[in-house]
Motif scaffolding. Structure first.
Motif, PDB file in Angstrom:
ATOM      1  N   ILE A   7       0.837  -1.208   0.000  1.00 37.60           N
ATOM      2  CA  ILE A   7       0.000   0.000   0.000  1.00 37.60           C
ATOM      3  C   ILE A   7       0.868   1.252   0.000  1.00 37.60           C
ATOM      4  O   ILE A   7       0.594   2.222  -0.714  1.00 37.60           O
ATOM      5  CB  ILE A   7      -0.943  -0.005   1.220  1.00 37.60           C
ATOM      6  CG1 ILE A   7      -1.946  -1.158   1.112  1.00 37.60           C
ATOM      7  CG2 ILE A   7      -1.679   1.326   1.335  1.00 37.60           C
ATOM      8  CD1 ILE A   7      -2.825  -1.315   2.333  1.00 37.60           C
ATOM      9  N   LYS A   8       1.935   1.221   0.789  1.00 31.17           N
ATOM     10  CA  LYS A   8       2.839   2.368   0.858  1.00 31.17           C
ATOM     11  C   LYS A   8       3.506   2.634  -0.482  1.00 31.17           C
ATOM     12  O   LYS A   8       3.619   3.789  -0.923  1.00 31.17           O
ATOM     13  CB  LYS A   8       3.898   2.119   1.934  1.00 31.17           C
ATOM     14  CG  LYS A   8       4.852   3.288   2.138  1.00 31.17           C
ATOM     15  CD  LYS A   8       5.858   2.974   3.241  1.00 31.17           C
ATOM     16  CE  LYS A   8       6.834   4.139   3.429  1.00 31.17           C
ATOM     17  NZ  LYS A   8       7.821   3.841   4.506  1.00 31.17           N
ATOM     18  N   ASN A   9       3.952   1.579  -1.150  1.00 32.40           N
ATOM     19  CA  ASN A   9       4.622   1.728  -2.447  1.00 32.40           C
ATOM     20  C   ASN A   9       3.658   2.088  -3.572  1.00 32.40           C
ATOM     21  O   ASN A   9       4.081   2.594  -4.619  1.00 32.40           O
ATOM     22  CB  ASN A   9       5.368   0.438  -2.801  1.00 32.40           C
ATOM     23  CG  ASN A   9       6.543   0.170  -1.890  1.00 32.40           C
ATOM     24  OD1 ASN A   9       7.133   1.094  -1.330  1.00 32.40           O
ATOM     25  ND2 ASN A   9       6.881  -1.099  -1.716  1.00 32.40           N
ATOM     26  N   ALA A  10       2.366   1.804  -3.377  1.00 29.92           N
ATOM     27  CA  ALA A  10       1.373   2.104  -4.410  1.00 29.92           C
ATOM     28  C   ALA A  10       1.019   3.587  -4.452  1.00 29.92           C
ATOM     29  O   ALA A  10       0.445   4.064  -5.434  1.00 29.92           O
ATOM     30  CB  ALA A  10       0.111   1.275  -4.179  1.00 29.92           C
ATOM     31  N   ILE A  11       1.355   4.314  -3.388  1.00 32.44           N
ATOM     32  CA  ILE A  11       1.047   5.747  -3.342  1.00 32.44           C
ATOM     33  C   ILE A  11       1.990   6.498  -4.276  1.00 32.44           C
ATOM     34  O   ILE A  11       3.215   6.319  -4.207  1.00 32.44           O
ATOM     35  CB  ILE A  11       1.184   6.287  -1.911  1.00 32.44           C
ATOM     36  CG1 ILE A  11       0.186   5.573  -0.987  1.00 32.44           C
ATOM     37  CG2 ILE A  11       0.965   7.794  -1.875  1.00 32.44           C
ATOM     38  CD1 ILE A  11       0.343   5.932   0.467  1.00 32.44           C
ATOM     39  N   PRO A  12       1.475   7.342  -5.154  1.00 33.92           N
ATOM     40  CA  PRO A  12       2.328   8.086  -6.094  1.00 33.92           C
ATOM     41  C   PRO A  12       3.295   9.022  -5.380  1.00 33.92           C
ATOM     42  O   PRO A  12       3.126   9.331  -4.191  1.00 33.92           O
ATOM     43  CB  PRO A  12       1.320   8.880  -6.932  1.00 33.92           C
ATOM     44  CG  PRO A  12       0.019   8.191  -6.737  1.00 33.92           C
ATOM     45  CD  PRO A  12       0.051   7.610  -5.367  1.00 33.92           C
ATOM     46  N   TYR A 175       7.435   8.051 -13.593  1.00 28.74           N
ATOM     47  CA  TYR A 175       6.283   7.305 -13.088  1.00 28.74           C
ATOM     48  C   TYR A 175       6.633   6.745 -11.713  1.00 28.74           C
ATOM     49  O   TYR A 175       7.811   6.585 -11.359  1.00 28.74           O
ATOM     50  CB  TYR A 175       5.873   6.199 -14.056  1.00 28.74           C
ATOM     51  CG  TYR A 175       6.932   5.192 -14.395  1.00 28.74           C
ATOM     52  CD1 TYR A 175       7.190   4.117 -13.550  1.00 28.74           C
ATOM     53  CD2 TYR A 175       7.670   5.294 -15.573  1.00 28.74           C
ATOM     54  CE1 TYR A 175       8.156   3.171 -13.863  1.00 28.74           C
ATOM     55  CE2 TYR A 175       8.649   4.353 -15.889  1.00 28.74           C
ATOM     56  CZ  TYR A 175       8.884   3.305 -15.035  1.00 28.74           C
ATOM     57  OH  TYR A 175       9.844   2.379 -15.338  1.00 28.74           O
ATOM     58  N   SER A 176       5.616   6.448 -10.935  1.00 25.71           N
ATOM     59  CA  SER A 176       5.832   5.981  -9.569  1.00 25.71           C
ATOM     60  C   SER A 176       4.607   5.181  -9.122  1.00 25.71           C
ATOM     61  O   SER A 176       3.730   4.856  -9.931  1.00 25.71           O
ATOM     62  CB  SER A 176       6.075   7.176  -8.628  1.00 25.71           C
ATOM     63  OG  SER A 176       4.942   8.043  -8.628  1.00 25.71           O
ATOM     64  N   GLY A 177       4.549   4.880  -7.835  1.00 25.77           N
ATOM     65  CA  GLY A 177       3.362   4.255  -7.260  1.00 25.77           C
ATOM     66  C   GLY A 177       2.985   2.937  -7.896  1.00 25.77           C
ATOM     67  O   GLY A 177       3.821   2.054  -8.120  1.00 25.77           O
ATOM     68  N   ILE A 178       1.705   2.812  -8.217  1.00 27.38           N
ATOM     69  CA  ILE A 178       1.155   1.560  -8.725  1.00 27.38           C
ATOM     70  C   ILE A 178       1.771   1.174 -10.074  1.00 27.38           C
ATOM     71  O   ILE A 178       1.964  -0.013 -10.366  1.00 27.38           O
ATOM     72  CB  ILE A 178      -0.392   1.655  -8.840  1.00 27.38           C
ATOM     73  CG1 ILE A 178      -0.995   0.290  -9.141  1.00 27.38           C
ATOM     74  CG2 ILE A 178      -0.804   2.680  -9.862  1.00 27.38           C
ATOM     75  CD1 ILE A 178      -0.874  -0.699  -8.008  1.00 27.38           C
ATOM     76  N   VAL A 179       2.112   2.163 -10.881  1.00 28.25           N
ATOM     77  CA  VAL A 179       2.737   1.875 -12.180  1.00 28.25           C
ATOM     78  C   VAL A 179       4.109   1.255 -11.978  1.00 28.25           C
ATOM     79  O   VAL A 179       4.504   0.317 -12.682  1.00 28.25           O
ATOM     80  CB  VAL A 179       2.830   3.157 -13.034  1.00 28.25           C
ATOM     81  CG1 VAL A 179       3.645   2.906 -14.303  1.00 28.25           C
ATOM     82  CG2 VAL A 179       1.443   3.654 -13.393  1.00 28.25           C
TER      83      VAL A 179
END
Length: 208
Positions: A7-12, A175-179
């Motif tokens: 969840i933490k890594n999915a945040i942009p 790009y970051s997060g969920i991508v």
């Protein structure tokens, strides 16, 4: 990776602060605008005058929000493979960056529109007047809007922000997060999952 880290890594990269600030700003405009429109129309000489409340509802529309969201999702599905392929074919990196920015733009506008719509629907939920209730029903295709409906709409709208901010960041253009999570997944899992999600998404979009 446990659920907490996922969840933490999915945040942009832009962070939840940007999400909250944008939500409060645009939904606040819709909410306060609806209240002020109701007050101004009450001062009109004609009963059930709805010039300003009508203007509030004309500002955005549910169908247009859906259209922006659908375009954003389609661009997202097209851009993901482009990002992956650009790591092997650097020549398409420029086109990929433009595609990411375009995808981000549609998600961003849809998110802002959704926040404004949620603010107006919240004003309708609070029963500010019969005018707003009638106009909101016509404009948003909602009747008897309840807290649960607004909550679901807010959740879906937040997903638009998540996808948009993950695929493109205005500051460093990365790009970051969920991508980032998706592209770092093993291809043997990523490819079939992508085809399944893309197929379901296309089916739902075509069937409306």
């Amino acid at each position: 990776m446990n659920t907490s880290n996922l969840i933490k890594n999915a945040i942009p990269q832009s962070g939840l602060g940007h999400w909250a600030e944008t939500y409060l700003t645009w939904s606040g405009v819709g909410l306060i605008g609806s209240f002020i429109a109701n007050i101004l129309d009450k001062e009109a000489n004609l009963s059930y005058a709805a010039f300003y409340t009508s203007a509030v509802n004309d500002a955005i529309g549910y169908n247009f929000w859906v259209l922006l969201s659908v375009i954003g999702v389609l661009l997202f599905l097209i851009t993901l493979p482009m990002i992956y392929l650009s790591t092997f074919f650097p020549k398409i990196l420029g086109v990929t960056d433009h595609a990411r920015r375009l995808t981000y733009t549609f998600f961003l506008v849809a998110f802002d529109e959704g926040c404004l719509m949620i603010g107006i629907l919240t004003a309708n939920f609070l029963h500010t007047s019969e005018r707003i209730s009638l106009l909101a029903t016509k404009s948003f295709l909602f009747s008897n809007v309840g807290f649960f409906s607004i909550l679901v709409l807010a959740f879906i709208n937040s997903l638009l922000w998540l996808l948009g901010e993950s695929i493109y960041n205005r500051n460093d253009k990365a790009y970051s997060g969920i991508v980032n999570i998706i592209l770092n997944s093993p291809v043997r899992y990523l490819a079939p999952l992508y085809l399944m999600v893309a197929g379901v998404a296309l089916y739902l979009i075509i069937k409306q």
